[in-house]
Design an enzyme around this catalytic site. Structure first.
Site, mmCIF file in Angstrom:
data_model
loop_
_atom_site.group_PDB
_atom_site.id
_atom_site.type_symbol
_atom_site.label_atom_id
_atom_site.label_comp_id
_atom_site.label_asym_id
_atom_site.label_seq_id
_atom_site.Cartn_x
_atom_site.Cartn_y
_atom_site.Cartn_z
ATOM 1 N N ASP A 204 19.527 34.759 -4.502
ATOM 2 C CA ASP A 204 18.196 35.364 -4.554
ATOM 3 C C ASP A 204 17.736 35.535 -3.111
ATOM 4 O O ASP A 204 17.722 34.573 -2.345
ATOM 5 C CB ASP A 204 17.213 34.487 -5.330
ATOM 6 N N ARG B 122 4.918 29.641 -12.864
ATOM 7 C CA ARG B 122 5.918 29.847 -13.914
ATOM 8 C C ARG B 122 7.333 29.532 -13.455
ATOM 9 O O ARG B 122 8.231 29.399 -14.272
ATOM 10 C CB ARG B 122 5.848 31.284 -14.450
ATOM 11 N N LYS C 48 14.320 30.690 -2.427
ATOM 12 C CA LYS C 48 14.270 30.317 -3.839
ATOM 13 C C LYS C 48 15.585 29.704 -4.316
ATOM 14 O O LYS C 48 15.593 28.672 -4.992
ATOM 15 C CB LYS C 48 13.938 31.547 -4.690
ATOM 16 N N ASP D 174 14.303 41.551 -11.725
ATOM 17 C CA ASP D 174 13.009 42.124 -12.099
ATOM 18 C C ASP D 174 12.932 43.620 -11.841
ATOM 19 O O ASP D 174 11.849 44.190 -11.815
ATOM 20 C CB ASP D 174 11.879 41.411 -11.339
ATOM 21 N N ASN D 175 14.090 44.280 -11.623
ATOM 22 C CA ASN D 175 14.037 45.726 -11.457
ATOM 23 C C ASN D 175 15.263 46.375 -12.073
ATOM 24 O O ASN D 175 16.351 45.789 -12.122
ATOM 25 C CB ASN D 175 13.893 46.117 -9.984
ATOM 26 N N CYS E 50 0.861 67.142 -7.275
ATOM 27 C CA CYS E 50 -0.403 67.882 -7.305
ATOM 28 C C CYS E 50 -1.483 67.122 -8.060
ATOM 29 O O CYS E 50 -2.666 67.249 -7.750
ATOM 30 C CB CYS E 50 -0.181 69.264 -7.921
#
Length: 1022
Positions: free
Chosen positions: A462, A473, A486, A534-535, A590
């Site tokens: 990580d 969490r 981490k 997370d992506n 736009c």
């Protein structure tokens, strides 16, 4: 939370986006009792403490045994013989500084329950459950009963005769833009034609921003009747003013009251069972009786059934049959009763993680009134984790291998046996991500002993460091760890949980740049991979690597109360894949530039302004100063982009007196911010209205400003307006930061500077072109004359060349956006810039909390969902280690804990495709050894010949990435004589990295040239 008037937003940041401030305030008054500190109890307590209630008391009068260590992550071998509650207390207390945690080591009784708003019973007898349910039900105490036995789990809720739910699902209220409202009884509201309103029948809505029929903006929420996807009726509007334009209808959520039965009564009501796996409805009705029978067995025998004991299973089946004489289930699944009897002594970390996540979420509902509680029973089983095609006679012979050995894995051995435990220890796994899910997975890995045996190993990577917002969490981290890597901290924490863990921590991003670390040798040495990312982009890349190297993948993700899991099994299931993971939520340019109609548009606009002003332009300036080829390289990007970049560089370097905007003192920064305000919120809007006046109609006779096009109005600067000053203060300070000019928050002093500033008048220009659509903008760019742009570019080149650049003095200091630091002016700027833009277009403003979530692209998160998802992932891990090959054994999951919706289903089978009459899947490829038996590397001609001889396919074209290496239709004869690696180097004009062991080549075949998919050629270099 001891001080309920103030929520620690830094600590609860991501959870606040799940629960909201009101629910968190209500939780801050709640006292919770968790009875039983085995694995399920500590998991539940951990999640409740992290959520932020006022206090948690943990109760247990028993002492720690070896079996407890299988799933109780806050107990160690040194705690053997000590009280479980007191041994866990110090660790639980460290989870959340805002929650008071205490331990009670005496037995449970009614006097102990009396002060609590919520009581959670784990590891309790049925007699105690009935006794305390009656007391709690009659005294207004919410009761939750949670239990796990081996691979099965049970959950029950009783929140009393009247329980108010304030928000059923936690979803953002639906809103719709209005196109027309009739004057009638009832009035009919028509929404813009390209967006369905999404309102459910009978809901209530409020109105805002309505022009003409302004009475609607001030009435109480009104009930609607849905007429179509684009219209609904409301109350009598015949007496209201005529509707003119604009307006938004927004759902107003209504509270509801729920009634619960006490446990004794609910036991008899099978209608109260909530199903989790629709292929197991009969099984879970049987489990409802089997858990009762198990309590009766324990009461009679003073023990649980012995693992794999046929005699004990027979007794339990007989007890269930006796209960069914009253329940009268049509189909009794006796096989599941026998499986429960055989595994009931087991205590499994993944099952406890899942059930503990669910139980804690119910406690949060009980404390806050947020989300819909479970009504009232839920059963779960993961019996597919047991070996496929079991030989019962062989199982009886091996019964002794399930007996306790005085080991930390005894609770797991009771389910799977000692041989499987050894196999778990030998696994080599790669975990990508040590965030919320990553921490939970590592906890489970340590408890089940993954990679903790001979030859076993876990590698975790990580690239991120710990931030304060993680602590709510990512439970392996503490405040003293902030700023540390981490992966490193998480690895150290799980070594404490299980000192036998073999684990290595990396701080690498998983992408092509790290392939020299995570190369072919690394992947082929793995038993499997777990993704806690997370992506989408990183998930897709990791999935591709796993498919390439034929490795199983466990994937999980969460968003607030929702979570999902996926297991990818080589040659059996579909992979994560690009098709299922593609998402494109980009807004049209736009829309952002001239025609926003949602707060998301104004926030994205503000974020892009932030990046352009305070990051990209300073970076361009620094590149110009340090790189002599910057201008020529920029010109190569096209005239439009070059103009924008070089204008920014010139204005940032040029002195104010020479027409530039480079400040020399703080007052210059304030002046820049004030003029920027005028440009963005007054001048640009005047210019837009000059090009498209409010009453303009299109060539087809329709109003131009209608539907999603909101007609804006310019703002007039007012130093007494808080938002106006918020923008100036933030913008001036950020502008000063990039030039290293000290700023201030002193508003009276800034107002004094503002009084001396002359803001130039503005006159709209008829020559300005404003594009209505992105396509129009692109088409115009292709047609436009280059004369004006070229002349301006030449002028800028001359101006830039004339500057006297003192390199160190002219350097700027780009700002990287950081949403979680409230002192850095970043969110101050975003909130003010966005809400001013929203005011221009009559879009309801967003508060700082909402703005931070949207502009910071924050994913809402809560510990309960994370724990549940990680538990489900590790249950699939058991199956992978067993080597299950039946599709029916595996499960993908979707959960929504807000409404206790749990759906488990079989994964999708890998899709087949045909090439030259033969079937393949994405897992099939053609492996080619580039150097066979010590020979020289094969040529491209040799490769074609090899494929022809081995697979009877003729290669007509060959690609490496997007580059074509060979085609029969081109003059590539010389390439055929070269080695494959030489062809790759010459065509790509790049060296092959030394670590690159395998080339992925994509062929076309003469036998089936129209195939959309073909197996790739995996060409091994060495």
């Amino acid at each position: 939370m001891s001080d309920i008037s103030k929520i620690d937003e830094g600590f609860y940041s991501r959870q606040l986006y799940v629960l909201g401030h009101e629910a968190m305030h209500r939780m801050g008054t709640a006292a919770v009792l968790v009875a039983g500190m085995r694995g399920l109890g500590v998991e539940t307590a951990k999640n409740v403490i992290l959520s932020g209630v006022k206090s948690v008391t943990v109760q247990d009068h028993d002492l720690t045994t070896w079996t407890d260590l299988s799933s109780q992550f806050f107990l160690s071998e040194s705690d053997l013989g000590q009280n479980r509650a007191t041994s866990s207390l110090v660790h639980l207390s460290a989870l959340n500084p805002h929650v008071h945690v205490s331990a009670h080591t005496g037995p449970l009784d009614e006097d102990l329950l009396q002060p609590f708003q919520v009581v959670i019973l784990t590891d309790s007898s049925l007699d105690d459950q009935k006794r305390f349910s009656e007391y709690c039900h009659s005294h207004g105490i919410k009761l939750i009963v949670a239990d796990t036995k081996g691979l099965c789990g049970q959950l029950f809720c009783d929140f009393g005769e009247e329980f108010e739910v304030l928000d059923r699902d936690g979803e953002t209220p639906v809103s719709a833009m209005i196109d027309n409202i009739t004057k009638a009884n009832p009035g009919v509201v028509t929404c813009i034609c390209d967006q369905k309103h999404g309102f459910p029948e009978g809901c209530r809505v409020s109105f805002s921003g309505v022009r003409g029929m302004t009475e609607l903006n001030n009435i109480s929420p009104v009930e609607i009747k849905v007429l179509s996807h684009y219209s609904f009726s409301i109350a009598d509007t015949s007496g209201f003013s005529e509707y003119e334009r604009g307006g938004t209808a927004t759902e107003v959520k209504q509270p509801c009251m729920l009634k619960f039965k006490a446990l004794d009564e609910a036991l008899l009501d099978h209608e109260l069972l909530v199903h989790t796996d629709y292929g197991k409805i009969n099984r879970h009705h049987t489990l409802h009786l089997a858990f009762q029978a198990l309590h009766n067995f324990m009461k009679k025998e003073q023990r649980l059934p012995e693992p794999r004991s046929q005699a004990d299973a027979d007794v339990l089946v007989a007890m269930v049959r006796e209960l069914n004489a009253s329940a009268r289930l049509e189909q009794l699944d006796e096989a599941v009763v026998r499986s429960l009897a055989s595994t009931a002594r087991g205590d499994l970390a993944p099952v406890n993680a899942f059930m503990g996540g669910l139980a804690a979420q119910e406690a949060i509902k009980a404390c806050s009134g947020k989300f819909t509680p479970l009504q009232q029973w839920m059963y779960f089983d993961a019996l597919e984790c047991l070996p496929e095609d079991v030989d019962e006679e062989a199982e009886q012979l091996l019964q002794g291998t399930y007996s306790p050995k005085g080991s930390r894995y005894d609770g797991q051995v009771a389910v799977f046996g000692s041989a499987f435990q050894e196999k778990l220890g030998e696994q080599t796994y790669f975990l990508v991500g040590a965030g919320a899910i990553g921490c939970e997975l590592l906890k489970n890995f340590a408890l089940i002993g993954l990679g903790a045996g001979e030859g076993g190993h876990v590698t975790v990577t990580d690239m991120d460091s710990i931030e304060r917002s993680n602590l709510n969490r990512q439970f392996l981290f503490r405040s003293q760890d902030i700023g540390r890597p981490k992966a490193e901290v998480a690895a150290k924490a799980v070594r404490v949980m299980n000192p036998r863990m073999h684990i290595t921590a990396h701080q690498n991003r998983l992408d092509p740049d790290s392939e020299h670390v995570y190369d072919c040798h690394f992947f082929t040495g793995l038993s499997g991979v777990a993704a806690a990312l997370d992506n989408v982009e990183a998930r897709v890349y990791l999935d591709e690597r796993c498919v390439q190297h034929q490795r199983p993948l466990l994937e999980g993700g969460t968003r607030g109360s929702q979570g999902s899991t996926l297991v990818v099994v080589p040659h059996l299931t579909q992979s994560y894949g690009k098709a299922t993971s593609h998402s494109d939520d980009a807004f049209p340019l736009c829309t952002l530039k001239s025609f926003p109609y949602r707060i998301e548009h104004t926030l994205q606009w503000a974020r892009e302004h932030f990046e352009g002003l305070f990051k990209q332009t300073p970076e361009n300036v620094n590149s110009y100063i340090s790189d002599g080829g910057f201008v020529e390289r920029t010109l190569g990007h096209g005239e439009a982009e070059a103009l924008e970049v070089l204008e920014g560089v010139w204005s940032s370097l040029g002195d104010v007196g020479a027409g530039g905007r480079r400040p020399s003192r703080w007052e210059d920064c304030v002046e820049w911010a004030r003029c920027e305000w005028e440009t963005l919120y007054n001048n640009d809007i005047q210019q837009l209205l000059h090009c498209f006046p409010p009453e303009q109609v299109t060539s087809s006779g329709l109003r131009f400003w209608c539907g999603v096009k909101r007609c804006p109005h310019p703002l007039t600067f007012d130093p007494c307006n808080m938002t106006h000053m918020d923008y100036v203060v933030a913008a001036a300070n950020l502008y000063g930061q990039v030039y290293r000019i000290p700023g201030t928050r002193d508003r009276p002093a800034i107002k004094e500077v503002l009084e001396k500033i002359h803001v130039p008048p503005f006159t709209p220009q008829s020559s300005v072109k404003i594009y209505v659509t992105d396509k129009e903008m692109e088409d115009e760019k292709e047609r436009e004359s280059h004369d004006v742009g070229t002349a301006r570019l030449e002028e800028l080149k001359v101006k830039l060349a004339s500057l006297s650049l003192g390199r160190s003095a002219m350097q700027m200091h780009p700002v990287d956006f950081e949403k979680d630091d409230d002192s850095n002016f970043h969110m101050d700027y975003i909130v003010a810039a966005s809400n001013l833009r929203a005011e221009n277009y009559d879009i309801p403003a967003a508060d700082r909390h909402q703005s931070k979530r949207i502009a910071g692209r924050i994913i809402p998160a809560i510990a309960t969902t994370t724990a549940a998802v990680a538990g489900l992932m590790c249950l699939e891990l058991y199956k992978l280690v067993h080597g299950h090959r039946k599709m029916s054994s595996y499960r993908t999951a979707f959960i929504n804990l807000a409404i206790q919706h749990v759906v488990l289903s079989q994964p999708c089978r890998s899709q087949r495709f045909t090439v030259a009459g033969k079937e393949y899947t994405q897992w099939d490829d053609f492996l080619v050894e580039g150097r066979r038996e010590g020979q020289q590397e094969m040529t491209l001609a040799d490769l074609r010949q090899y494929i022809k001889e081995k697979y009877n396919l003729e290669v007509t074209e060959l690609y490496y990435g997007a580059v074509r290496l060979y085609s029969v239709n081109c003059d590539h004869e010389e390439r055929l004589k070269k080695s494959v690696s030489e062809v790759v180097r010459s065509v790509t004009r790049a060296e092959i990295p030394d670590h690159k062991q395998m080339l992925e080549l994509v062929p076309s075949f003469a036998e089936d040239e129209d195939c959309e998919r073909v197996p790739s050629i995996r060409y091994r270099l060495w």
